[in-house]
Design a protein around this motif. Structure first.
Motif, PDB file in Angstrom:
ATOM      1  N   UNK A   1     -63.012 -28.848  35.579  1.00  0.00           N
ATOM      2  CA  UNK A   1     -63.511 -27.798  36.459  1.00  0.00           C
ATOM      3  C   UNK A   1     -64.658 -27.077  35.776  1.00  0.00           C
ATOM      4  N   UNK A   2     -65.776 -26.974  36.481  1.00  0.00           N
ATOM      5  CA  UNK A   2     -66.886 -26.133  36.037  1.00  0.00           C
ATOM      6  C   UNK A   2     -67.029 -24.995  37.042  1.00  0.00           C
ATOM      7  N   UNK A   3     -67.163 -23.772  36.542  1.00  0.00           N
ATOM      8  CA  UNK A   3     -67.212 -22.600  37.414  1.00  0.00           C
ATOM      9  C   UNK A   3     -68.572 -21.942  37.317  1.00  0.00           C
ATOM     10  N   UNK A   4     -69.099 -21.550  38.496  1.00  0.00           N
ATOM     11  CA  UNK A   4     -70.424 -20.924  38.535  1.00  0.00           C
ATOM     12  C   UNK A   4     -70.368 -19.677  39.405  1.00  0.00           C
ATOM     13  N   UNK A   5     -71.116 -18.652  39.006  1.00  0.00           N
ATOM     14  CA  UNK A   5     -71.171 -17.408  39.762  1.00  0.00           C
ATOM     15  C   UNK A   5     -72.596 -16.995  40.090  1.00  0.00           C
ATOM     16  N   UNK A   6     -73.560 -17.888  39.859  1.00  0.00           N
ATOM     17  CA  UNK A   6     -74.943 -17.612  40.242  1.00  0.00           C
ATOM     18  C   UNK A   6     -75.634 -18.929  40.573  1.00  0.00           C
ATOM     19  N   UNK A   7     -76.821 -18.815  41.139  1.00  0.00           N
ATOM     20  CA  UNK A   7     -77.538 -19.993  41.645  1.00  0.00           C
ATOM     21  C   UNK A   7     -77.826 -21.014  40.554  1.00  0.00           C
ATOM     22  N   UNK A   8     -78.402 -20.579  39.472  1.00  0.00           N
ATOM     23  CA  UNK A   8     -78.807 -21.523  38.440  1.00  0.00           C
ATOM     24  C   UNK A   8     -77.593 -22.165  37.769  1.00  0.00           C
ATOM     25  N   UNK A   9     -76.554 -21.395  37.569  1.00  0.00           N
ATOM     26  CA  UNK A   9     -75.346 -21.967  36.990  1.00  0.00           C
ATOM     27  C   UNK A   9     -74.722 -23.016  37.912  1.00  0.00           C
ATOM     28  N   UNK A  10     -74.765 -22.747  39.208  1.00  0.00           N
ATOM     29  CA  UNK A  10     -74.210 -23.689  40.175  1.00  0.00           C
ATOM     30  C   UNK A  10     -75.055 -24.960  40.236  1.00  0.00           C
ATOM     31  N   UNK A  11     -76.368 -24.801  40.268  1.00  0.00           N
ATOM     32  CA  UNK A  11     -77.252 -25.975  40.310  1.00  0.00           C
ATOM     33  C   UNK A  11     -77.036 -26.843  39.064  1.00  0.00           C
ATOM     34  N   UNK A  12     -76.974 -26.207  37.905  1.00  0.00           N
ATOM     35  CA  UNK A  12     -76.774 -26.944  36.650  1.00  0.00           C
ATOM     36  C   UNK A  12     -75.414 -27.663  36.669  1.00  0.00           C
ATOM     37  N   UNK A  13     -74.377 -26.983  37.122  1.00  0.00           N
ATOM     38  CA  UNK A  13     -73.051 -27.587  37.153  1.00  0.00           C
ATOM     39  C   UNK A  13     -73.007 -28.784  38.099  1.00  0.00           C
ATOM     40  N   UNK A  14     -73.647 -28.664  39.263  1.00  0.00           N
ATOM     41  CA  UNK A  14     -73.668 -29.778  40.210  1.00  0.00           C
ATOM     42  C   UNK A  14     -74.357 -30.994  39.604  1.00  0.00           C
ATOM     43  N   UNK A  15     -75.490 -30.788  38.997  1.00  0.00           N
ATOM     44  CA  UNK A  15     -76.221 -31.912  38.419  1.00  0.00           C
ATOM     45  C   UNK A  15     -75.395 -32.590  37.327  1.00  0.00           C
ATOM     46  N   UNK A  16     -74.736 -31.800  36.510  1.00  0.00           N
ATOM     47  CA  UNK A  16     -73.894 -32.381  35.470  1.00  0.00           C
ATOM     48  C   UNK A  16     -72.716 -33.137  36.097  1.00  0.00           C
ATOM     49  N   UNK A  17     -72.147 -32.568  37.147  1.00  0.00           N
ATOM     50  CA  UNK A  17     -70.976 -33.181  37.769  1.00  0.00           C
ATOM     51  C   UNK A  17     -71.314 -34.545  38.363  1.00  0.00           C
ATOM     52  N   UNK A  18     -72.421 -34.637  39.083  1.00  0.00           N
ATOM     53  CA  UNK A  18     -72.813 -35.918  39.674  1.00  0.00           C
ATOM     54  C   UNK A  18     -73.183 -36.937  38.596  1.00  0.00           C
ATOM     55  N   UNK A  19     -73.656 -36.455  37.453  1.00  0.00           N
ATOM     56  CA  UNK A  19     -74.092 -37.369  36.393  1.00  0.00           C
ATOM     57  C   UNK A  19     -72.937 -37.938  35.577  1.00  0.00           C
ATOM     58  N   UNK A  20     -71.748 -37.339  35.648  1.00  0.00           N
ATOM     59  CA  UNK A  20     -70.661 -37.787  34.775  1.00  0.00           C
ATOM     60  C   UNK A  20     -70.103 -39.153  35.170  1.00  0.00           C
ATOM     61  N   UNK A  21     -70.191 -39.497  36.451  1.00  0.00           N
ATOM     62  CA  UNK A  21     -69.578 -40.737  36.916  1.00  0.00           C
ATOM     63  C   UNK A  21     -68.063 -40.670  36.952  1.00  0.00           C
ATOM     64  N   UNK A  22     -67.515 -39.439  37.034  1.00  0.00           N
ATOM     65  CA  UNK A  22     -66.067 -39.237  37.095  1.00  0.00           C
ATOM     66  C   UNK A  22     -65.766 -38.164  38.135  1.00  0.00           C
ATOM     67  N   UNK A  23     -64.503 -38.072  38.568  1.00  0.00           N
ATOM     68  CA  UNK A  23     -64.158 -36.969  39.463  1.00  0.00           C
ATOM     69  C   UNK A  23     -64.408 -35.629  38.766  1.00  0.00           C
TER      70      UNK A  23
END
Length: 553
Positions: free
Chosen positions: A508-530
């Protein structure tokens, strides 16, 4: 090749009923069967284990397994298959089976059934499955040992015909091990093309369109099924006619198209109503009222219903209704032959309304649900698939999510069960393994199907689950406040997050602002895992955007 492929057998060789069922499903084009096993299901699982091209997918709940089957049916055009055992297994399954019926997805639902001597007897877990599934399917039947291919061929035909939906087949326990010589061939009747609408109705449709000053077109689920979207949009563009769509018809017309007027029923539907309430003629094309009854939005003017089924509508309210009943494709083709001048719509004003609506849908919070959806749309590739759960966020998605083609956004609107998003994403990834897949869920819906994250881990499916955490059942809370009732029973928790940095093996990655959310999404899609990306937002942004009236009453 499997040791048990049909071609390896002689024509007179006896085969178990379980193997006949599995090979029939495989030959229909089925690749996955979802559910929770029982003792009576063991023979069928063994047949799947040793048969190429089809596999059993263990889910954490029968209802979510049925949702997975629903989405497989939608995306592949082959009936999705799910299983539940006696009693509670069947009742759990029925939630997703009803979804396939009302969301118009082809499905064959399988359950254990009592053997003949025990039907009607008082026994553990014993209820009448035929009676249970009758209201939530197009047809319910029971397997017979000497009619396996016949029964499943018929079930597939019914599931795919007309408005697609679910069919239930009961599997009497003990029958799976019976041996006989299977029938050959697989007579699946492809859905018959309906007869063309009558020449008189086509001529009347064309005449009504010629004299109308401000017609509006409404596209629905059957327009998706019949693939008429492009033809309708060309017609609308040629004559300057606004087009509205239902939520599950998203992708039929681009949101920036000059004729696009918005989505019915979802966020800011009162703004969409500023267009359709000006109409002097409403043309329904493949409009399925299972999403939204016509009476709830259409002005009380003349209607044309272009569909392969008559309209379900109050004829006292809409006495001037022209039924163009028949093959939708040929009826839409007849639209293109209408010779008429451009209509009297102010297309510049339509553009202003559309742009103002999307501007409002950017939201008011620096980081609220609207901003989170905008960032997700930015990160998810155009050919990616986003599924969503049911809740206030669904109403935002229905109106603001830019959807380049049908099937790129998957929701339930005919049935609208919470807990849909995560299992829908799992099925989408199984059916479209090359596509990036994510789901957007509220924290309420997340709690209903979070267990399926364990399924995603076991299958190593890299889906990204976006949780909009606001600790609020916002739609119900807003309705309470409109009645000036105290807020009661709608807070999910007093405060905080969904809990922990790992849920069922999913980080789980948690974000409370725009840039944190954008960064977390990009990392999440890049992991190749759920992965889970939790966005901490306020539900108050929904208050001014959702549950608006489509027309004044």
């Amino acid at each position: 090749m499997s040791e048990n492929m049909t071609s390896a057998r002689t024509a007179s060789e006896k085969t178990s009923v379980a193997r006949q069922v599995v090979e029939t499903l495989r030959d229909l084009g089925v690749h996955h069967v979802f559910g929770v096993p029982s003792g009576g299901w063991v023979d069928y699982m063994e047949a799947m284990r040793t048969t190429d091209g089809i596999e059993f997918v263990l889910t954490t709940h029968e209802g979510t397994g049925a949702i997975m089957a629903d989405v497989c049916g939608r995306l592949t055009g082959v009936p999705g298959i799910c299983f539940g055992t006696f009693g509670p297994g069947a009742t759990n399954l029925s939630t997703g089976v009803g979804g396939a019926l009302l969301d118009r997805s082809p499905m064959i639902a399988l359950t254990d059934e009592m053997p003949a001597p025990m039907r009607g007897r008082v026994t553990q877990m014993g209820i009448d499955h035929q009676a249970l599934f009758a209201p939530v399917t197009k047809k319910t039947t029971r397997l017979e040992a000497d009619k396996v291919r016949e029964i499943f061929s018929d079930a597939a035909t019914v599931a795919l015909s007309g408005r697609p939906g679910s069919v239930h087949v009961g599997l009497p326990v003990g029958m799976s091990a019976e041996m006989n010589v299977p029938a050959t061939g697989l007579a699946v009747s492809h859905p018959a093309i309906p007869e063309k609408a009558s020449a008189a109705s086509i001529e009347a449709m064309q005449a009504a369109l010629r004299v109308a000053r401000k017609p509006v077109i409404a596209l629905g689920l059957s327009a998706v099924r019949t693939g008429v979207g492009d033809a309708v949009v060309r017609f609308a563009e040629a004559h300057g006619i606004p087009v509205v769509i239902t939520p599950m018809a998203k992708g039929l017309i681009a949101e920036d198209h000059p004729c696009y007027a918005g989505v019915l029923f979802h966020a800011l539907s009162d703004e969409v109503g500023k267009t359709h309430q000006q109409a002097d003629l409403v043309v329904l094309v493949g409009y399925d009222p299972v999403e939204f009854n016509v009476e709830a939005w259409a002005p009380e003017v003349a209607l044309i219903n272009i569909d392969d089924e008559p309209a379900d509508i109050d004829r006292e309210v809409y006495p001037d209704l022209l039924e163009v009943t028949g093959d939708i494709v040929s009826s839409v083709a007849a639209l293109g032959t209408v010779s008429m001048d451009p209509k009297e719509w102010d297309m510049a004003a339509l553009k202003e309304r559309r742009e103002a609506m999307f501007e409002r849908l950017k939201g008011i919070d620096a980081f609220g649900p609207c901003a989170a959806l905008d960032i997700l749309r930015e990160v998810l590739p155009q050919d990616g698939i986003m599924t969503c759960d049911v809740g206030a966020h669904t109403h935002l998605i229905g109106q603001k999510w830019l959807t380049p083609a049908p099937g790129r956004q998957i929701m339930t609107n005919g049935w609208s069960t919470m807990g849909f998003g995560i299992p829908a994403a799992i099925a989408a990834k199984l059916c479209r393994p090359q596509a990036d897949v994510c789901t957007v869920v509220g924290d309420g819906g997340f709690l209903m199907s979070a267990g399926e994250l364990a399924t995603a881990v076991r299958l190593n499916l890299p889906i990204v689950t976006v949780v909009l955490t606001d600790n609020d059942l916002a739609l119900i809370r807003i309705k309470q406040q409109k009645k000036q009732n105290p807020i009661y029973g709608t807070p999910i928790r007093a405060k905080g997050t969904i809990g922990g940095d790992n849920i069922f093996g999913v980080p789980v990655m948690t974000a409370s602002d725009r840039e944190g959310f954008r960064k977390a999404l990009r990392e999440a899609f890049a992991t190749g895992k759920p992965m889970i990306v939790e966005a901490l937002v306020s539900s108050r942004e929904y208050d001014e955007l959702v549950l608006k009236k489509d027309k004044a009453h």
